[in-house]
Design a protein around this motif. Structure first.
Motif, PDB file in Angstrom:
ATOM      1  N   PHE A  48      -4.770 -10.504   7.825  1.00  0.00           N
ATOM      2  CA  PHE A  48      -3.473  -9.829   7.785  1.00  0.00           C
ATOM      3  C   PHE A  48      -3.073  -9.445   9.204  1.00  0.00           C
ATOM      4  CE2 PHE A  48      -5.426  -8.973   3.673  1.00  0.00           C
ATOM      5  CZ  PHE A  48      -4.415  -9.325   2.805  1.00  0.00           C
ATOM      6  N   CYS A  49      -1.791  -9.506   9.493  1.00  0.00           N
ATOM      7  CA  CYS A  49      -1.283  -9.048  10.777  1.00  0.00           C
ATOM      8  C   CYS A  49      -1.113  -7.528  10.731  1.00  0.00           C
ATOM      9  CB  CYS A  49       0.029  -9.739  11.115  1.00  0.00           C
ATOM     10  SG  CYS A  49       1.374  -9.403   9.952  1.00  0.00           S
ATOM     11  N   ARG A  50      -0.818  -6.951  11.857  1.00  0.00           N
ATOM     12  CA  ARG A  50      -0.718  -5.497  11.953  1.00  0.00           C
ATOM     13  C   ARG A  50       0.381  -4.951  11.048  1.00  0.00           C
ATOM     14  NH1 ARG A  50      -1.687  -1.273  15.685  1.00  0.00           N
ATOM     15  NH2 ARG A  50      -2.859  -2.687  17.046  1.00  0.00           N
ATOM     16  N   ALA A  51       1.540  -5.596  11.035  1.00  0.00           N
ATOM     17  CA  ALA A  51       2.670  -5.093  10.260  1.00  0.00           C
ATOM     18  C   ALA A  51       2.401  -5.145   8.760  1.00  0.00           C
ATOM     19  CB  ALA A  51       3.928  -5.892  10.601  1.00  0.00           C
ATOM     20  N   CYS A  52       1.886  -6.277   8.268  1.00  0.00           N
ATOM     21  CA  CYS A  52       1.615  -6.407   6.829  1.00  0.00           C
ATOM     22  C   CYS A  52       0.500  -5.469   6.398  1.00  0.00           C
ATOM     23  CB  CYS A  52       1.262  -7.850   6.495  1.00  0.00           C
ATOM     24  SG  CYS A  52       2.639  -9.005   6.694  1.00  0.00           S
ATOM     25  N   LEU A  53      -0.490  -5.284   7.263  1.00  0.00           N
ATOM     26  CA  LEU A  53      -1.597  -4.389   6.938  1.00  0.00           C
ATOM     27  C   LEU A  53      -1.086  -2.957   6.740  1.00  0.00           C
ATOM     28  CD1 LEU A  53      -4.744  -4.273   6.693  1.00  0.00           C
ATOM     29  CD2 LEU A  53      -4.752  -3.590   9.101  1.00  0.00           C
ATOM     30  N   LYS A  54      -0.144  -2.537   7.573  1.00  0.00           N
ATOM     31  CA  LYS A  54       0.377  -1.175   7.490  1.00  0.00           C
ATOM     32  C   LYS A  54       1.362  -1.016   6.332  1.00  0.00           C
ATOM     33  CE  LYS A  54       1.471   3.032   8.744  1.00  0.00           C
ATOM     34  NZ  LYS A  54       0.546   4.166   8.486  1.00  0.00           N
ATOM     35  N   VAL A  55       2.308  -1.928   6.229  1.00  0.00           N
ATOM     36  CA  VAL A  55       3.383  -1.792   5.238  1.00  0.00           C
ATOM     37  C   VAL A  55       2.880  -2.050   3.830  1.00  0.00           C
ATOM     38  CG1 VAL A  55       5.575  -2.774   4.482  1.00  0.00           C
ATOM     39  CG2 VAL A  55       5.192  -2.319   6.903  1.00  0.00           C
ATOM     40  N   ARG A  76      11.283   1.431  -1.468  1.00  0.00           N
ATOM     41  CA  ARG A  76      11.154   2.147  -2.739  1.00  0.00           C
ATOM     42  C   ARG A  76       9.859   2.951  -2.774  1.00  0.00           C
ATOM     43  NH1 ARG A  76       9.149   0.556  -7.945  1.00  0.00           N
ATOM     44  NH2 ARG A  76       8.744  -1.540  -7.119  1.00  0.00           N
ATOM     45  N   ALA A  77       8.777   2.371  -2.224  1.00  0.00           N
ATOM     46  CA  ALA A  77       7.493   3.077  -2.221  1.00  0.00           C
ATOM     47  C   ALA A  77       7.560   4.347  -1.370  1.00  0.00           C
ATOM     48  CB  ALA A  77       6.398   2.150  -1.705  1.00  0.00           C
ATOM     49  N   ARG A  78       8.129   4.250  -0.188  1.00  0.00           N
ATOM     50  CA  ARG A  78       8.212   5.422   0.678  1.00  0.00           C
ATOM     51  C   ARG A  78       9.183   6.464   0.138  1.00  0.00           C
ATOM     52  NH1 ARG A  78       8.178   2.382   6.609  1.00  0.00           N
ATOM     53  NH2 ARG A  78       5.927   1.926   6.621  1.00  0.00           N
ATOM     54  N   LYS A  79      10.228   6.001  -0.516  1.00  0.00           N
ATOM     55  CA  LYS A  79      11.169   6.946  -1.118  1.00  0.00           C
ATOM     56  C   LYS A  79      10.506   7.743  -2.240  1.00  0.00           C
ATOM     57  CE  LYS A  79      15.801   7.153  -3.124  1.00  0.00           C
ATOM     58  NZ  LYS A  79      16.989   6.347  -3.568  1.00  0.00           N
ATOM     59  N   MET A  80       9.573   7.107  -2.941  1.00  0.00           N
ATOM     60  CA  MET A  80       8.865   7.779  -4.022  1.00  0.00           C
ATOM     61  C   MET A  80       7.626   8.525  -3.524  1.00  0.00           C
ATOM     62  SD  MET A  80       9.136   4.706  -6.856  1.00  0.00           S
ATOM     63  CE  MET A  80       8.250   5.623  -8.106  1.00  0.00           C
ATOM     64  N   GLY A  81       7.366   8.497  -2.227  1.00  0.00           N
ATOM     65  CA  GLY A  81       6.268   9.258  -1.654  1.00  0.00           C
ATOM     66  C   GLY A  81       4.959   8.520  -1.531  1.00  0.00           C
ATOM     67  N   TYR A  82       4.966   7.176  -1.693  1.00  0.00           N
ATOM     68  CA  TYR A  82       3.737   6.399  -1.588  1.00  0.00           C
ATOM     69  C   TYR A  82       3.539   5.930  -0.155  1.00  0.00           C
ATOM     70  CZ  TYR A  82       3.675   6.308  -6.682  1.00  0.00           C
ATOM     71  OH  TYR A  82       3.649   6.667  -7.999  1.00  0.00           O
ATOM     72  N   GLU A  83       2.293   5.772   0.229  1.00  0.00           N
ATOM     73  CA  GLU A  83       1.973   5.373   1.593  1.00  0.00           C
ATOM     74  C   GLU A  83       2.283   3.921   1.853  1.00  0.00           C
ATOM     75  OE1 GLU A  83      -1.911   5.492   4.610  1.00  0.00           O
ATOM     76  OE2 GLU A  83      -2.058   6.253   2.553  1.00  0.00           O
ATOM     77  N   SER A  84       2.116   3.065   0.836  1.00  0.00           N
ATOM     78  CA  SER A  84       2.342   1.630   0.998  1.00  0.00           C
ATOM     79  C   SER A  84       2.699   1.033  -0.357  1.00  0.00           C
ATOM     80  CB  SER A  84       1.101   0.939   1.569  1.00  0.00           C
ATOM     81  OG  SER A  84       0.048   0.959   0.609  1.00  0.00           O
TER      82      SER A  84
END
Length: 279
Positions: free
Chosen positions: A195-202, A254-262
């Motif tokens: 995984f690249c850095r962006a996909c790993l984080k998001v 949608r995940a961040r709006k609902m309070g999820y980390e990823s």
């Protein structure tokens, strides 16, 4: 009564005119001429059919088949030469790109997924100064696509040189060094754990620096297989389709709006609730 009488008079006139026309045609001899023409046409048609049948029969028996000039120049002996013609190969296959297990001088060398061996000298492949400058413009995924040295991310499937400034593999094309901008699973060492850095984080809420420090880091596939974290799955489109699930698309908002980390944390919670409902 008058209307019925008029109709009878019309029928009498019509019949009389028909008889008169027949007598006129008979006097001119047209009926005989029509009969003769029909017989001539039918005989000519039958003659053509007979001639065609005879031609087909003779051609099958004795006449040689018609060949084009190109086919006449090719002898039956030269036909097997086609097996000696080399197949067309792409430039990537000509350069012998080898992933995972690689054979070097008769020995099999196992390499991590973020350090595949490319059998090509540095002189055969180079990037322009402009491309080298753009490589670090995007630290998340890298800014330069490279089909030979780029390592494909399992999620975004972008085969780019990483954007890490101190990566010797993507910066200096040192094949003996791993790409520090791509992950490697400590268990499977397969492309599923790249995984690249962006996909790993998001998509999974993990930082590249923490993964590099953790020598026992496992990809979502191995975590699920070993049952370490319940409902933790890989949310790439390929893996979701194998599960008969629709790809999530840009679900991070949608995940961040609902309070999820990823996105992975969102899916883990949704799968958990669905499992409880089905019990």
């Amino acid at each position: 009564m008058g209307r019925l009488r008029a109709k009878c008079d019309y029928e009498d006139l019509r019949n009389a005119r028909i008889l008169e026309n027949k007598e006129r045609l008979a006097s001119l001899g047209l009926k005989k001429a029509v009969t003769e023409l029909r017989s001539i046409i039918s005989s000519a048609k039958s003659a053509r059919i007979h001639a065609r049948k005879c031609h087909n029969t003779l051609s099958r028996i004795s006449l040689p088949l018609r060949r084009s000039d190109r086919l006449k120049q090719i002898s039956p002996v030269s036909t097997p030469v086609r097996c000696q013609i080399s197949f067309r190969r792409s430039d990537r296959l000509k350069r012998k790109l080898v992933l995972d297990s690689n054979e070097v001088e008769g020995e099999v060398v196992n390499r991590p997924a973020n350090a595949p061996l490319v059998k090509i000298s540095n002189s055969e492949h180079w990037t322009s100064p402009d491309a080298s400058a753009r490589r670090c413009n995007s630290k998340g995924r890298g800014g330069v696509y490279d089909p030979v040295f780029g390592i494909c991310c399992h999620f975004c499937r972008q085969k780019k040189l990483c954007g890490e400034e101190d990566c010797r593999r993507c910066g200096d094309f040192d094949m003996d060094e791993p790409c520090i901008g791509k992950t490697d699973c400590s268990v499977c060492h397969s492309t599923n754990g790249v995984f690249c850095r962006a996909c790993l984080k998001v998509r999974y809420g993990e930082e590249m620096e923490e993964v590099i420090k953790n020598k026992k880091w496992m990809c979502p596939h191995c975590v699920e297989e070993k049952g370490i974290n319940s409902y933790w799955i890989c949310n790439s489109s390929l893996c979701l389709k194998k599960r008969k699930m629709a790809p999530t698309g840009l679900a991070i908002y949608r995940a961040r709006k609902m309070g999820y980390e990823s996105v992975a944390h969102l899916l883990m919670d949704e799968l958990k609730r669905a499992d409880l409902r089905n019990r």
